[in-house]
Motif scaffolding. Structure first.
Motif, PDB file in Angstrom:
ATOM      1  N   LYS A 110       2.344   1.732  -3.484  1.00 45.13           N
ATOM      2  CA  LYS A 110       1.350   2.222  -4.440  1.00 45.13           C
ATOM      3  C   LYS A 110       1.094   3.707  -4.229  1.00 45.13           C
ATOM      4  N   LYS A 111       1.056   4.117  -2.968  1.00 49.03           N
ATOM      5  CA  LYS A 111       0.826   5.516  -2.649  1.00 49.03           C
ATOM      6  C   LYS A 111       1.980   6.376  -3.140  1.00 49.03           C
ATOM      7  N   ALA A 170       0.837  -1.202   0.000  1.00 49.40           N
ATOM      8  CA  ALA A 170       0.000   0.000   0.000  1.00 49.40           C
ATOM      9  C   ALA A 170       0.873   1.255   0.000  1.00 49.40           C
ATOM     10  N   ARG A 171       1.955   1.262   0.791  1.00 46.65           N
ATOM     11  CA  ARG A 171       2.866   2.417   0.806  1.00 46.65           C
ATOM     12  C   ARG A 171       3.514   2.626  -0.558  1.00 46.65           C
TER      13      ARG A 171
END
Length: 146
Positions: free
Chosen positions: A62-63, A59-60
């Motif tokens: 992708k962010k 998730a990090r």
């Protein structure tokens, strides 16, 4: 009887060897099972933790990614060159496909011409042979007249 005795001895020696290699435990059988259950539980907790950590990391990442940018001038130029090359290749292939029947037609015409010339030569030879075979008979008749 000796074969049976030998077999029994071999089986007993195998059992004793397995007993020697078995890990010795001072704990009771119930406690061993409990430790095994604890090991399984610990492994499960570790797996869950690793899974959560991996999902957070993804998730990090992708962010942190930037949105895709529009094509740069180099990419546009490369795309154009590729398109032109593909077009040239396709046209060349189409021309070859069109020329193939014409080439076959030209080859057929050439073969027909060669065949007709050959037939003509054979026919002229045959006529010449027929004339040649008729001449001696004409000479004989002239000799008979004289």
């Amino acid at each position: 009887e000796e074969a049976a005795a030998t077999k029994i001895q071999a089986l007993e020696r195998g059992r004793q060897a397995r007993e020697k290699t078995k890990p010795k435990s001072t704990a009771s059988p119930g406690k061993e099972k409990k430790e095994t259950d604890e090991d399984k539980a610990a492994t499960k907790i570790q797996a869950l933790h690793r899974g959560n950590a991996a999902r957070k990391r993804v998730a990090r990442e992708k962010k942190a990614e930037t949105p895709p940018q529009t094509q740069t001038e180099e990419n546009k130029a490369a795309t154009k060159i590729q398109a032109v090359h593909r077009g040239n290749t396709a046209r060349k292939k189409a021309d070859q496909l069109k020329a193939a029947p014409k080439k076959q037609l030209d080859e057929d015409k050439a073969a027909t011409k060669i065949q007709s010339l050959h037939r003509g030569n054979n026919a002229r030879k045959q006529v010449a042979q027929q004339k040649e075979s008729q001449r001696p008979t004409n000479k004989k008749t002239e000799e008979d007249k004289a």
